[in-house]
Design a protein around this motif. Structure first.
Motif, PDB file in Angstrom:
ATOM      1  N   ARG A  10       0.825  -1.205   0.000  1.00 50.17           N
ATOM      2  CA  ARG A  10       0.000   0.000   0.000  1.00 50.17           C
ATOM      3  C   ARG A  10       0.863   1.259   0.000  1.00 50.17           C
ATOM      4  O   ARG A  10       0.531   2.255  -0.653  1.00 50.17           O
ATOM      5  N   ARG A  14       0.890   4.249  -2.883  1.00 53.23           N
ATOM      6  CA  ARG A  14       0.677   5.672  -2.580  1.00 53.23           C
ATOM      7  C   ARG A  14       1.873   6.511  -3.023  1.00 53.23           C
ATOM      8  O   ARG A  14       1.710   7.643  -3.476  1.00 53.23           O
ATOM      9  N   ASP A  67      -0.200  -2.076   9.487  1.00 55.97           N
ATOM     10  CA  ASP A  67      -1.354  -1.235   9.840  1.00 55.97           C
ATOM     11  C   ASP A  67      -1.678  -1.285  11.325  1.00 55.97           C
ATOM     12  O   ASP A  67      -2.083  -0.285  11.919  1.00 55.97           O
ATOM     13  N   THR A 104       2.157   3.476   7.653  1.00 52.30           N
ATOM     14  CA  THR A 104       1.571   2.147   7.552  1.00 52.30           C
ATOM     15  C   THR A 104       0.843   2.121   6.209  1.00 52.30           C
ATOM     16  O   THR A 104       0.988   3.039   5.406  1.00 52.30           O
ATOM     17  N   GLY A 105       0.047   1.111   5.984  1.00 48.55           N
ATOM     18  CA  GLY A 105      -0.699   1.110   4.733  1.00 48.55           C
ATOM     19  C   GLY A 105      -1.773   2.175   4.674  1.00 48.55           C
ATOM     20  O   GLY A 105      -2.238   2.537   3.592  1.00 48.55           O
ATOM     21  N   THR A 106      -2.186   2.693   5.853  1.00 43.46           N
ATOM     22  CA  THR A 106      -3.287   3.662   5.884  1.00 43.46           C
ATOM     23  C   THR A 106      -2.916   4.990   6.535  1.00 43.46           C
ATOM     24  O   THR A 106      -3.677   5.949   6.434  1.00 43.46           O
ATOM     25  N   LEU A 107      -1.765   5.052   7.201  1.00 44.09           N
ATOM     26  CA  LEU A 107      -1.426   6.236   7.987  1.00 44.09           C
ATOM     27  C   LEU A 107      -0.047   6.746   7.583  1.00 44.09           C
ATOM     28  O   LEU A 107       0.872   5.960   7.355  1.00 44.09           O
ATOM     29  N   HIS A 125      -1.597  11.976   2.385  1.00 45.32           N
ATOM     30  CA  HIS A 125      -0.874  11.279   1.326  1.00 45.32           C
ATOM     31  C   HIS A 125       0.562  11.788   1.300  1.00 45.32           C
ATOM     32  O   HIS A 125       0.888  12.819   1.893  1.00 45.32           O
ATOM     33  N   ARG A 299     -10.402  11.055  -2.269  1.00 51.95           N
ATOM     34  CA  ARG A 299      -9.272  10.213  -2.655  1.00 51.95           C
ATOM     35  C   ARG A 299      -8.185  11.084  -3.262  1.00 51.95           C
ATOM     36  O   ARG A 299      -8.454  12.217  -3.680  1.00 51.95           O
ATOM     37  N   THR A 682     -12.993  -4.301   8.620  1.00 57.28           N
ATOM     38  CA  THR A 682     -12.301  -3.579   7.542  1.00 57.28           C
ATOM     39  C   THR A 682     -13.255  -2.642   6.826  1.00 57.28           C
ATOM     40  O   THR A 682     -14.485  -2.778   6.924  1.00 57.28           O
ATOM     41  N   GLY A 683     -12.683  -1.715   6.074  1.00 56.08           N
ATOM     42  CA  GLY A 683     -13.503  -0.800   5.282  1.00 56.08           C
ATOM     43  C   GLY A 683     -14.352  -1.531   4.267  1.00 56.08           C
ATOM     44  O   GLY A 683     -15.507  -1.161   4.009  1.00 56.08           O
TER      45      GLY A 683
END
Length: 925
Positions: A10, A14, A67, A104-107, A125, A299, A682-683
């Motif tokens: 991830r 990004r 994550d 992380t993959g999201t942060l 991002h 996004r 999860t989302g």
């Protein structure tokens, strides 16, 4: 994939989205692009997860974690520091790398080690390589410049509150506070303050670009006009001659723009990919209910990267930055500056309690920036109690949308309450009774001296209600179309009508629903008539704010020629009990107010399941259920397998509830034998749950019979035009609360006079016996005024005079005039019982002057000559403005222009000093 591998994948994605070429160490090729991210680059402290190269030069490191480590990510900052300071293999220049990331993959968190007191912050991002290159080419960081490069603020042409706001904001930014709130009363110049700050941030702070966010297109236009008009104090050119200002009307930001003005709706549309219709930017977010159920998430958009703006100024921030819209602010790596006149608890919380300036409405009235207001009540029989239309009465039935009418009998008795007026039932006589009462009150009590109707704004419930009011106002006043106009978003030339309302004689009265309710500046307004209730406290304060703007006499006279001087107050006429109704922070659920019910039904049938469509349809059905009769509701329930219209609507709304999504996702996981908790969902699982719930809620509308029946029921739901029940006026007059407040104001004034009788020279003057009195000077009055006007008393001359007018109206003269400082003398005399009437000080001086000259002439062998009288009148006018006259005063203004002390001595001879002494005693005492 292991959690670590998934996170790396991830992160790679990004980085690539932001324009980085991602490579393993084995495939190292620093010429592959301007920005290269190399995995597992060796250092003397071990391999770094990622080392970032810009133009072949190492500039930063990324410490990657899985994550699950997100909540503890700040604990690995020391690791990032170690790699940033380590020697890179094969590099001769081993200076510490300035740009540090943990991801992380999201942060993602970021620290610029060149900043003073470097502190990490969360990013939406990764930055693009060009941004890091640009920063490296700067000798100082933005935060360093904010701390050391901002020169003192020039204070010319700035109010104290604006000076405090700009200096407070710059101090906050110097300390690297990410959010700052400026609380300034309506009319105090929030936008001018923000533009002043923006200019300094661009010129001295070296900011790249600033986003000015509004929540309606109308406010965007208004802000753009202020940027165009702004001229910096240190440059002869206008702001827009120095910096490009773009008002965003499409998806592209001009690279040369230094300021971008946009509605938050449009920016959300650009970042989320959610299409925007033309009407979305015309409706204030204050009128839209948002929930956390978000299908369209913001996004990453490489054309508008997270580093696009250094600062975001959020106008009317009390209403536009929560829930769905907050994503826009989370996206950009920018300091946030909020502007509001009506903050609430959410506002303070969002801005971390960092209030850099606070200037209340009460303070603004004290300073003369804004004007105070009175509340006048109108209560009618029908507004209070409603009425009943008997069965078999022949009355008009009117379609809400087309306004077409049919003449028909009622089937049964139809009772309606005051709150249902102008929604299910329209009673023209009720509107006419209110308008007549308003007209009479304005002409006989509120503004009796006016020859023309003061500029008046009427708040209506709906567009249809506004149409009814416009027609009846024209009828009651006996005027043509130009006299009263509707200013709503449905009007084609609404902007033109609004411009005329501000600057021209016509229209005298404007009727609106939302368009002028918030933010819009109409300074000549002197009357607000509420014919709709408001449940939101913040929205109500904003609506009241339309009348508070001060205006000098010349500009007020341009549109209201008989105005006696500058605008000194406005009057809020309450015809629906809006002052007493319970206020909350709730707002309507309607998201698509301009879309017909038929289109919403068709939309969900063919698969439109976005939040706005589903929530709007649910809201319409819940509302429709309250308006339909039992027979129609039962027929519709048969078509919906026993579910009522209200249940159909409620199910749609509930399907968007995040709590229901969690429950459904947990149930699905349990049915599959998977152990899940709310925190580990999860989302994708939540999105699937939402999709299932919405599909179930929308399933009944697959039936064309149900859709047709619902639309037919809506069409049949017409307004009844009640010409049968006449209305009667029950009460009109200033509110009891206003009178109680006036009595309290008078009491505090009297207490203050008694308490400080021996401390303030002006009070000593009045409390002493006549033979002990000495000259009363303007300095004494200024000192007394300053003592009374500052907090906590806030007893301004205007407020005191208004209070006496309300409580002892028959003894008060000149309540409609602009107050002078010397009117405080009359207030003190009246409060102490030294005068039977409260009249303007200048009027009292005139009266005493006539008596004094009559007595003086009676004692003289010859009366004063015309030339002597002319000079005595000049001296009298000076006393009226300054409380006294001395020889030194002949050097000022009117007296000096007539020849000054030398000419006065020539005309009045040796009597001049004696006459001045007598006039000081006789005209003021």
């Amino acid at each position: 994939m292991t959690p670590e591998a998934l996170a790396r994948s991830r992160i790679d994605t990004r980085l690539e989205q932001a324009g980085w070429v991602v490579q393993d160490m084995k495939q190292l090729n620093l010429g592959a692009g301007p920005g290269v991210a190399v995995r597992e680059y060796p250092t003397d402290s071990g391999p770094a997860d990622y080392v970032l190269f810009v133009d072949r030069r190492p500039v930063g490191v990324i410490e990657a974690k899985r994550d699950e480590a997100g909540e503890h990510i700040t604990m690995v900052e020391s690791q990032t520091e170690r790699y940033a300071g380590a020697a890179l293999k094969w590099r001769s220049d081993n200076a510490p790398l300035p740009f540090l990331f943990e991801a992380t993959g999201t942060l993602i968190r970021f620290t610029d080690n060149r900043d003073p007191a470097p502190r990490s912050r969360e990013l939406f991002h990764f930055f693009q390589p060009a941004q890091l290159k640009d920063w490296l080419e700067q000798s100082e960081t933005l935060r360093t410049r904010l701390r050391s490069a901002m020169p003192p603020l020039p204070t010319e042409n700035l109010r104290d509150c604006q000076i405090n706001a700009v200096t407070g904001l710059e101090a906050s930014l110097a300390h690297n506070h990410p959010r700052a709130l400026i609380h300034m009363a309506t009319g105090a110049g929030k936008t001018f303050t923000a533009i002043t700050a923006a200019y300094r941030l661009l010129k001295f702070g070296g900011a790249k670009r600033i986003l000015f966010l509004v929540d309606t297109r109308n406010l965007g236009k208004q802000a753009h006009q202020e940027f165009i008009a702004f001229q910096p104090p240190d440059d002869g050119r206008k702001f827009t001659e120095l910096y490009n200002v773009q008002r965003l009307a499409g998806p592209n930001i001009d690279p040369a723009a230094r300021v971008c003005i946009s509605t938050i709706q449009r920016m959300y549309s650009i970042l989320s990919g959610e299409p925007i219709d033309d009407s979305a930017e015309d409706i204030s977010l204050n009128e839209l209910q948002q929930t956390d159920a978000q299908q369209k998430l913001v996004r990453y958009n490489p054309a508008i990267p997270v580093e696009t703006f250094d600062f975001i100024v959020i106008d009317e921030c009390h209403r536009s930055i929560y829930n769905l819209w907050k994503q826009v602010l989370d996206y950009f790596d920018a300091s946030l500056v909020g502007l509001t006149a009506t903050p609430d608890k959410r506002t303070y919380g969002f801005f971390n309690q960092n209030i850099v300036a606070e200037y209340t409405y009460e303070q603004s009235v004290t300073d003369g920036v804004n004007v105070g207001y009175d509340v006048y009540l109108i209560e009618t029989e029908l507004t209070k109690k409603g009425a009943t239309i008997a069965a078999r009465e022949w009355i008009d039935h009117r379609d809400r949308q087309t306004r077409s009418r049919r003449w028909a009998q009622t089937d049964e008795d139809t009772a309606y309450t005051g709150t249902e007026l102008d929604r299910s039932v329209v009673n023209p006589d009720q509107i006419r009774t209110v308008i007549k009462a308003m007209k009479t009150a304005i002409e006989t009590e509120i503004f009796p001296e006016r020859r023309e109707t003061p500029k008046t704004l009427i708040f209506a419930k709906t567009d249809s209600h506004a149409d009814d009011i416009v027609q009846i106002v024209r009828e009651v006043y006996g005027q043509g179309n130009a006299f009263c106009r509707k200013v709503t978003y449905s009007e084609k030339d609404a902007d033109g009508v609004l411009q005329n309302f501000r600057n021209e004689y016509h229209p005298r009265i404007a009727v609106t629903v939302d368009m002028i309710a918030t933010g819009t500046d109409v300074k000549p307004l002197e009357v607000l008539l509420f014919m709709r209730d408001v449940r939101s406290r913040g929205y109500y304060e904003q609506m009241k704010g339309r009348g508070v703007r001060s205006l000098d006499g010349d500009r007020l006279k341009r549109v209201s020629a008989s105005a006696p001087g500058a605008k000194s107050r406005f009057v809020l006429i309450d015809a629906v009990g809006v002052e007493k109704s319970l206020k909350t922070e709730s707002r309507p659920l309607e998201r698509k107010p301009g879309v017909p019910l038929k289109a919403l039904l068709q939309g969900v049938a063919v698969g439109s399941r976005d939040d706005d469509t589903v929530l709007s349809l649910g809201n319409r059905l819940v509302r429709l259920a309250k308006q339909l009769d039992a027979r129609t509701l039962a027929r519709l329930a048969e078509l919906a397998d026993g579910r009522t219209v209200g249940q159909l609507g409620k199910t749609l709304v509930e399907a968007l509830n995040p709590d229901r999504h969690v429950e459904a996702a947990l149930a699905t996981a349990a049915a599959q034998g998977i152990t899940r908790s709310e925190d580990t969902l999860t989302g994708e699982e939540l999105a699937a749950a939402r999709s299932t719930l919405v599909a179930q809620a929308c399933q009944p509308f697959d039936q064309p019979e149900l859709r047709d029946a619902l639309e037919s029921a809506r069409r049949d739901l017409e307004q009844l035009i009640d010409h049968v029940n006449p209305d009667d006026l029950l009460y009109k007059g200033f509110s009891e609360q206003a009178e109680a407040q006036a009595r309290e104001t008078i009491r505090r004034f009297a207490d203050t006079l008694a308490e400080h009788r021996d401390e303030l020279d002006a009070l000593t003057f009045f409390y002493q016996q006549p033979f002990q009195r000495r000259a009363l000077t303007i300095e004494m009055i200024e000192a007394l005024h300053d003592h009374l006007a500052r907090p906590p008393l806030l007893l301004t001359t205007e407020r005191l005079w208004s209070a006496y007018a309300r409580v002892q109206g028959s003894k008060v003269r000149g309540a409609d005039l602009r107050r002078q400082l010397t009117d405080l003398v009359s207030l003190v005399r009246f409060a102490l019982g030294l005068a039977d009437e409260l009249r303007p000080f200048a009027d009292e001086v005139d009266r005493r002057f006539q008596d004094w000259t009559f007595r003086h002439n009676a004692r003289r062998t010859t009366a004063f000559t015309p030339e002597q009288m002319e000079w005595l009148r000049l001296m009298k006018d000076h006393i009226a403005a300054s409380c006294s006259i001395t020889r030194e005063d002949f050097d000022y203004a009117e007296l000096a222009s007539r020849g000054g002390l030398q000419k006065a001595w020539q005309v009045l001879g040796g009597e001049l000093d004696t006459l001045m002494k007598e006039m000081n005693e006789e005209l003021v005492a």
